[in-house]
Structure formats: structure tokens, C-alpha cells
Design a protein around this motif. Sequence first.
Motif, PDB file in Angstrom:
ATOM      1  N   ALA A 131      22.357   3.650  41.830  1.00 48.82           N
ATOM      2  CA  ALA A 131      21.184   1.827  41.641  1.00 48.82           C
ATOM      3  C   ALA A 131      22.199   1.151  41.244  1.00 48.82           C
ATOM      4  CB  ALA A 131      20.128   2.646  40.942  1.00 48.82           C
ATOM      5  N   THR A 132      23.020   1.312  40.281  1.00 50.26           N
ATOM      6  CA  THR A 132      23.639   0.331  39.502  1.00 50.26           C
ATOM      7  C   THR A 132      25.144  -0.052  40.453  1.00 50.26           C
ATOM      8  OG1 THR A 132      23.810   0.902  37.172  1.00 50.26           O
ATOM      9  CG2 THR A 132      25.403  -0.503  38.300  1.00 50.26           C
ATOM     10  N   ARG A 133      25.451   0.580  41.670  1.00 49.05           N
ATOM     11  CA  ARG A 133      26.221  -0.057  42.643  1.00 49.05           C
ATOM     12  C   ARG A 133      25.473  -0.843  43.420  1.00 49.05           C
ATOM     13  NH1 ARG A 133      31.274   0.863  44.810  1.00 49.05           N
ATOM     14  NH2 ARG A 133      31.646   2.332  42.407  1.00 49.05           N
ATOM     15  N   LEU A 134      24.150  -0.597  43.651  1.00 44.85           N
ATOM     16  CA  LEU A 134      23.548  -1.573  44.765  1.00 44.85           C
ATOM     17  C   LEU A 134      23.499  -1.990  44.694  1.00 44.85           C
ATOM     18  CD1 LEU A 134      22.015  -0.478  47.382  1.00 44.85           C
ATOM     19  CD2 LEU A 134      20.415   0.666  46.042  1.00 44.85           C
ATOM     20  N   ALA A 135      22.551  -2.186  42.963  1.00 43.44           N
ATOM     21  CA  ALA A 135      22.701  -3.875  42.692  1.00 43.44           C
ATOM     22  C   ALA A 135      23.387  -4.768  42.326  1.00 43.44           C
ATOM     23  CB  ALA A 135      21.593  -3.633  40.627  1.00 43.44           C
ATOM     24  N   ALA A 136      24.869  -4.147  41.756  1.00 48.34           N
ATOM     25  CA  ALA A 136      25.995  -5.322  41.830  1.00 48.34           C
ATOM     26  C   ALA A 136      26.078  -5.381  42.881  1.00 48.34           C
ATOM     27  CB  ALA A 136      26.849  -4.406  41.370  1.00 48.34           C
ATOM     28  N   TRP A 137      26.432  -4.956  43.540  1.00 47.89           N
ATOM     29  CA  TRP A 137      27.160  -5.203  45.447  1.00 47.89           C
ATOM     30  C   TRP A 137      26.080  -6.776  45.964  1.00 47.89           C
ATOM     31  CZ3 TRP A 137      26.151  -1.863  50.029  1.00 47.89           C
ATOM     32  CH2 TRP A 137      26.883  -2.562  51.530  1.00 47.89           C
ATOM     33  N   GLU A 138      24.451  -5.540  45.570  1.00 48.03           N
ATOM     34  CA  GLU A 138      23.645  -7.081  45.746  1.00 48.03           C
ATOM     35  C   GLU A 138      23.545  -8.485  45.764  1.00 48.03           C
ATOM     36  OE1 GLU A 138      18.234  -7.958  46.157  1.00 48.03           O
ATOM     37  OE2 GLU A 138      19.486  -6.056  45.332  1.00 48.03           O
ATOM     38  N   GLU A 438      33.762  -9.816  51.883  1.00 44.06           N
ATOM     39  CA  GLU A 438      34.502 -10.626  52.619  1.00 44.06           C
ATOM     40  C   GLU A 438      33.074 -10.962  53.572  1.00 44.06           C
ATOM     41  OE1 GLU A 438      38.373 -11.463  54.481  1.00 44.06           O
ATOM     42  OE2 GLU A 438      37.662  -9.430  55.094  1.00 44.06           O
ATOM     43  N   HIS A 439      32.031 -11.872  53.712  1.00 44.50           N
ATOM     44  CA  HIS A 439      31.482 -11.722  54.480  1.00 44.50           C
ATOM     45  C   HIS A 439      29.938 -10.833  54.487  1.00 44.50           C
ATOM     46  CE1 HIS A 439      33.389 -14.595  57.590  1.00 44.50           C
ATOM     47  NE2 HIS A 439      33.989 -14.459  57.593  1.00 44.50           N
ATOM     48  N   GLY A 440      30.378 -10.594  52.906  1.00 44.75           N
ATOM     49  CA  GLY A 440      29.617 -10.185  52.390  1.00 44.75           C
ATOM     50  C   GLY A 440      29.393  -7.845  52.303  1.00 44.75           C
ATOM     51  N   TRP A 441      30.657  -7.883  52.419  1.00 42.62           N
ATOM     52  CA  TRP A 441      30.930  -6.495  52.402  1.00 42.62           C
ATOM     53  C   TRP A 441      32.146  -6.625  51.540  1.00 42.62           C
ATOM     54  CZ3 TRP A 441      28.051  -2.971  54.323  1.00 42.62           C
ATOM     55  CH2 TRP A 441      26.815  -3.052  55.407  1.00 42.62           C
ATOM     56  N   PHE A 450      28.139   4.030  51.509  1.00 42.50           N
ATOM     57  CA  PHE A 450      27.248   4.301  50.206  1.00 42.50           C
ATOM     58  C   PHE A 450      25.452   3.820  50.757  1.00 42.50           C
ATOM     59  CE2 PHE A 450      25.469   1.286  46.768  1.00 42.50           C
ATOM     60  CZ  PHE A 450      25.149   2.265  46.521  1.00 42.50           C
ATOM     61  N   LEU A 451      25.679   2.878  51.508  1.00 52.16           N
ATOM     62  CA  LEU A 451      24.742   2.986  51.713  1.00 52.16           C
ATOM     63  C   LEU A 451      23.021   4.417  51.640  1.00 52.16           C
ATOM     64  CD1 LEU A 451      23.736  -0.899  53.461  1.00 52.16           C
ATOM     65  CD2 LEU A 451      23.404  -0.259  51.538  1.00 52.16           C
ATOM     66  N   ARG A 453      23.820   7.017  51.559  1.00 53.01           N
ATOM     67  CA  ARG A 453      24.509   7.914  49.965  1.00 53.01           C
ATOM     68  C   ARG A 453      22.952   7.382  49.019  1.00 53.01           C
ATOM     69  NH1 ARG A 453      28.134   7.634  44.735  1.00 53.01           N
ATOM     70  NH2 ARG A 453      27.362   9.209  43.680  1.00 53.01           N
ATOM     71  N   ALA A 454      22.586   6.028  49.213  1.00 48.20           N
ATOM     72  CA  ALA A 454      22.306   5.148  48.406  1.00 48.20           C
ATOM     73  C   ALA A 454      20.159   5.514  48.672  1.00 48.20           C
ATOM     74  CB  ALA A 454      22.469   3.910  48.378  1.00 48.20           C
ATOM     75  N   LYS A 455      20.095   5.459  50.441  1.00 49.73           N
ATOM     76  CA  LYS A 455      19.037   6.038  50.877  1.00 49.73           C
ATOM     77  C   LYS A 455      17.979   7.205  50.082  1.00 49.73           C
ATOM     78  CE  LYS A 455      19.266   2.847  55.321  1.00 49.73           C
ATOM     79  NZ  LYS A 455      20.030   3.307  56.283  1.00 49.73           N
ATOM     80  N   ASP A 456      19.346   9.149  50.621  1.00 45.46           N
ATOM     81  CA  ASP A 456      19.107   9.492  50.180  1.00 45.46           C
ATOM     82  C   ASP A 456      18.207  10.064  48.477  1.00 45.46           C
ATOM     83  OD1 ASP A 456      19.028  10.745  52.599  1.00 45.46           O
ATOM     84  OD2 ASP A 456      21.091  11.364  51.974  1.00 45.46           O
ATOM     85  N   VAL A 457      19.286   9.332  47.768  1.00 40.40           N
ATOM     86  CA  VAL A 457      19.325   8.637  46.367  1.00 40.40           C
ATOM     87  C   VAL A 457      17.936   8.662  45.617  1.00 40.40           C
ATOM     88  CG1 VAL A 457      20.217   8.498  43.638  1.00 40.40           C
ATOM     89  CG2 VAL A 457      21.572   9.169  46.029  1.00 40.40           C
ATOM     90  N   SER A 458      17.668   7.337  46.278  1.00 39.78           N
ATOM     91  CA  SER A 458      16.350   6.370  45.737  1.00 39.78           C
ATOM     92  C   SER A 458      15.528   7.190  46.249  1.00 39.78           C
ATOM     93  CB  SER A 458      16.672   5.097  46.536  1.00 39.78           C
ATOM     94  OG  SER A 458      17.062   4.907  47.665  1.00 39.78           O
TER      95      SER A 458
END
Length: 512
Positions: A131-138, A438-441, A450-451, A453-458
Motif C-alpha cells: 500500500a505504501t509503495r503504491l501511494a508513494a509511486w502515485e 521517467e515519464h511516470g515510471w 508490482f502493479l 502484486r498490488a492488485k492481488d494484495v489489495s
Amino acid sequence: MTQLRSLHQAPTLLVPEKVLLPEGAQTGHAVLVDDGQILAAGPLTEVAAHTKSLLTDANASDPNPKADQSIAEPVRIDLPGRLLMPGFIDTHHHLTQTFGKSIVFGEPSEIFQRVWVPMESNMDAEAIDVATRLAAWESLRGGFTTVTDAGTRSNVDVSAISDVTTDVGLRCVLGVICNDLGGGVRTSTVAEVVAAAERHLSRWDAEALVHPSLAVSIPEVASDEALVAITRLARDAGVSFQTHLNEHIVAVERSLISSGERPLERLARLGALGPELLAAHATLLTPREIRLLRDSGGAIAYNPVASSWKGNAVAPALLMHEFGMRIGLGTDGTRSDAFRLLDAAETAQRLTGGMDVIDSSAGGGWTWLEQGLRGGADAVGLSGQIGEISPGARADLLILNIDTPEFVPSWDVPWELVRLANRDQIEAVIVEGKLRLEHGWPIDWDGRAFLERAKDVSRRVVENSPITRIDPNAADHRARWMAEHGNATGSGSPASANAPRNGGAVSARDDF
């Protein structure tokens, strides 16, 4: 942009088309960056001369350097059609709540009782990490290089948050919750709370991207003794004391019932209003409370999107700005898009005050840009270090493509950043002098894997948390409307006529 990948490895002279300084966007300027810091900024000729002087002085101090220690000419990177600007500061976020951000659309206030507490209490170490990595990246994608986390309700140690934000490259003002009450009963002793706060303040000295902060969720969940002790600790340490203050009607009424005082009035009586205060929201303020807050030197995290989505009011940010109060902008974890936040900040003030008095400017554009940058840095206690391009500041920077339809023609860059800019223009995000996106990535970890993995964990977390929603999801909401109107538009599924009509609670797991 590939040249930027080695930005942190050697002194670098960045020469963009324009550099955003507090007084506006300047052409013919350059910025010298080395070791995570801005060494010089100004007209190209002056910065070049300053750079030459620095090299001369450095070589003179060590006339016989070893080959691997010799000081080389800075790498010059020209950035035509680009704006170099400071990274934005999000003065109020909840990094571990990102799994629920789209669950709470349409929900009334105080969703923490039905969504955030049930969800965060059910999150293990893996869930907090993801959750933190997802929020930090966003946040980085949206142009925020610093985020202020108000403290997690999870039982996982806050180092689980700092480890991730540091790895991703997001600067974090990291709060630890210091509540000693809950549900009207004592949950910790004041001594226990103080000891935990002191440990938090002393453990981050070696972390360049982590800045400690103390937090109480809302004043009502801390005793008088705890509020006095925690604010004093924050004041003495020179760090922020965060709390949600006068945000919702029910919170103000709850405080009035329990103490006979509004939340801000109670802090004032206790001597807990001071320059260390970072008050999130502060939307329901009386004139007296505005005066008390101004006189105390406390700061406000103005959260216009949160007000729009689930609030009871909009903070009088423009009025407070005119009174010289300290104000930063916060997302409250709604959406981490700095440019849309600027737009919301200006729009909310224009709709709630400007239109009534025929104020078409409502801050003149620059006000909201300032609050998103230097104002935010001041609000979180990092003034002069972030939110500006100046010698001695940390190299937390954005590179925007301004050779785009949104910025052609360009007449007023600050206004254009508030009303026209979008995060798709952000080509590079630099934090502590290192390229992070770079360009959002991300450039040094696999974002696409990671995305998944984030779908499964969330999904695992939300499906197994006792979350209760009041408002139906968009599809159910449409089905109810269609049923009530007898499919008047001729569209929609026949099954919509059987959609539920009650307005009761809807479990989040029904939506997954």
C-alpha cells in the motif's frame, strides 16, 4: 532524458528553457546540482562563473588529488522546451490507506470509522509495504517529492513505511500516532505515549529522506495531559505536531459534548497551539479561532479535494493567507496529482467566496503555487530545504515538458501551472539529486510487475476487512436510478429494475 540517470554521480549543470523561481519562470537560467543539493541557481553566465570558481577553489585545496578523486567539469544537460521547477509538498496524506481510496467515493464524513480503521487494522506487513509503495509511486507520478504521512492505524511499525518511501525515493515527513484514548477509555498511559514519541524522534537521524513528526488523530482521542506533553515534545524538537482539527460537524459537536469546547479552543486553553502545529483541514473555524490560530503561528494543511469529496466545509484558505498565516496544500490521500490539487485549491476559494464578492482572481494563481511549494515546506517544518530552487536547498525537482498545446502560447506560467498543467507533462522526477521516475515510471524497479502484486494484495485486504459503505458503487447507483425512472433513457440492463432500493450499509466485499 537518459542523461539524467547519472545525475547523482557527478556535479550536473541543468540548463532548461525556463526555471521556476518564486518570482516566476525565468529564461536563460541554469541550476547546478551535486550530492543531492542545489549549489547554484540563476542566470546561466553567473552560474557558469560560480561553477568555475568552485572548481578552482576545490582544486587549489588539493593540488595533487588521486586520479579517482579529481574534480571534473560538471556534466551539462540542456533541456530545451522544458521547465525545471521544485517538487510539490503534500502536507497531509495517509499512505497506508491507498487500497481504499476508490471505496470511499460518495461516502459521507468520518469514513475512518467504517473504512479506514477496519481496513488498516487488518493489514499485515506485506499489505503495508504494498500500500505504501503504491501511494508513494502515485505521489511521485503526480509531482509530489515530499509527502507528510499523518500516521497509520496499523499495528505494523512505522519503519515499514519509511523503508518503502526511502526505497522509492519519496521524501517523507513521517508521523507516529500518539493517542492515549479510544472509544472514551484510556488505551495507553501518558508515559507510554511520551516514550514512544521520544523513540520516534530519535531514530531517523541517518535517514536523509525521513523527517519525524508527532501526531494525534483528532484532539478528542488524547487526554489533556497527553496533548500538552506531545505538543511540548514536538516544539522542543522542532518538528510538526499533526492533528485533524475542526474538520467535520460531528467532530466539533463531539468535542463540545465531551469538554464543552470546540477542538481548537481546547488546544488553545492547553497552550497546545504553536508554530509546531500542522492542523489538517481546519474547515470549521470561527473568527475567534482564526485569530487564535494566526496568533499562535500554527500551520494549516488545506485539503480542497477532501472538502469536495466528503467534507462539510472548505477552509477559508484565501482569508488566512491574507492574514499572513502559514498554509500548505494536502491531498488527504484523495488523489495524488499536484496540478489538479492546485486547480482545486483555487476553484474552491473562488466558488465559496470569490464569486460572492466578484473576486475573479481569488489569489492570483501564484498563491496556490506558493502554497504547494514553499508554503508547504514551511508548514511541515522544512522551510528553505525543499519547495524552492535556491542554493542550499535539496535537489527535489520536476522537469516538465512545456512544448505542448497546454503551454503554447504561454503568457503567465504560474497561472498556467495552476489551471492548465497536468501530470502527463512531468517527464522526470528528481529527489535528493537522483532521478526517481521517467515519464511516470520507476527507473530502478519493475513497476508493471508490482502493479500485478498490488492488485492481488489489495483485493485480499479489502475482501477480508469489515468495511461498511453507505453509498452504493456507481453501477448500483445507476441501476437504482434507472429503476426509479423506468429506464426512461432506453439504456441500461433490464435487470436494473430489480436493483436494491434501501439506503442501508453496503459491505465493500459486495463490490469485489
